[in-house]
Design an enzyme around this catalytic site. Sequence first.
Site, short mmCIF file in Angstrom:
data_model
loop_
_atom_site.label_atom_id
_atom_site.label_comp_id
_atom_site.label_asym_id
_atom_site.label_seq_id
_atom_site.Cartn_x
_atom_site.Cartn_y
_atom_site.Cartn_z
N HIS A 165 9.52 -3.37 3.40
CA HIS A 165 9.13 -3.64 2.02
C HIS A 165 10.35 -3.97 1.16
CE1 HIS A 165 5.74 -0.89 3.31
NE2 HIS A 165 5.06 -1.91 2.82
N GLN A 201 -3.11 -11.75 8.46
CA GLN A 201 -3.43 -11.48 7.06
C GLN A 201 -2.89 -12.59 6.15
OE1 GLN A 201 -3.24 -7.46 4.99
NE2 GLN A 201 -1.31 -8.37 4.31
N MET A 223 0.84 -1.20 0.00
CA MET A 223 0.00 0.00 0.00
C MET A 223 0.88 1.26 0.00
SD MET A 223 -3.59 -0.62 1.86
CE MET A 223 -3.08 -0.38 3.55
N SER A 272 4.40 1.46 7.81
CA SER A 272 4.14 2.74 7.16
C SER A 272 3.48 3.72 8.11
CB SER A 272 3.25 2.53 5.92
OG SER A 272 3.88 1.66 5.01
N ARG A 273 2.78 3.21 9.11
CA ARG A 273 2.09 4.08 10.07
C ARG A 273 3.05 4.74 11.06
NH1 ARG A 273 -3.48 2.58 9.83
NH2 ARG A 273 -3.77 0.60 8.74
N HIS A 282 9.19 1.18 3.10
CA HIS A 282 10.28 1.28 4.06
C HIS A 282 11.16 0.04 3.93
CE1 HIS A 282 7.84 -1.57 6.29
NE2 HIS A 282 6.86 -0.69 6.42
#
Length: 282
Positions: A37, A153, A30, A187-188, A34
């Site tokens: 990923h 997930q 998404m 990412s958050r 970083h």
Amino acid sequence: MEIINTVARLSSVVEAARQEGKSIGLVPTMGALHAGHRSLVERARRENDIVVVSVFVNPTQFNNPDDLRTYPRTEEADAAMLRECGVDFAFMPAVEEIYPEPDTRVFDLGPVAEVMEGAMRPGHFNGVAQIVSKLFAIAKPDKAYFGEKDFQQIAVIRRMVEIEGFKGLEIVDCPIVREPDGLALSSRNVRLTPEGRAVAPHIRRVLLKSLDMKAAGLTPAQVRDAVVAEINAVDGLEAEYYEIVDALTMQPVATWDEARNGAVGCVTVYDGDVRLIDNIRY
């Protein structure tokens, strides 16, 4: 690296690669990329002839409109990182390209999707199944790469692969990448305040401490309660849940022996208004 914005173009290039007998690795993301990923992309690069990375903030998996609105978007930086990693195709479509019509599919994901994140974020995993199934159908990968930070997930995606019949597709789960102080990369994390960032590593420290609790003879329920209490004792942190589950079925276990596939502790913590997740294997 070619940046692709349309389904038709991505379908065309992967079909050409298939005709040449090349293997395809897909890394769905998404964006707001970083080092976590990067580790997925680098593994995909080592293991496949062609690497496709999707960058798409999927609206159907957000049950909170504010979360969707504030999710970080860094397309230029993402593209630069992907070029550095030697990606062949970066798929960066608009929402209208992926969803020209509303996706009304409802997936029978079963018990793996009903606990933890499934219980706290109604509709979230159905949205995940919608977008990932679309990406699999378009990119037709041999292997798809996901980080273990989103542990539940991965179980949900494996279930989706099973019920949708994506034969020959291997789901590759990859280790969590962490900051030097133990915070799982996310990412958050960019949304954390300085005060929030300072206390965030306590999550990992408490999880590591829970290994000693198990070794001392505590039951899963006792460990669960102790972890929640210790996280909540840190000013600025609030545990939404901590569950100790079977690593395959995602179902909570009452005894350690009940976890036939190994036990995993999964936690979600609010650090201020930023929702962080992490996990640990027992």
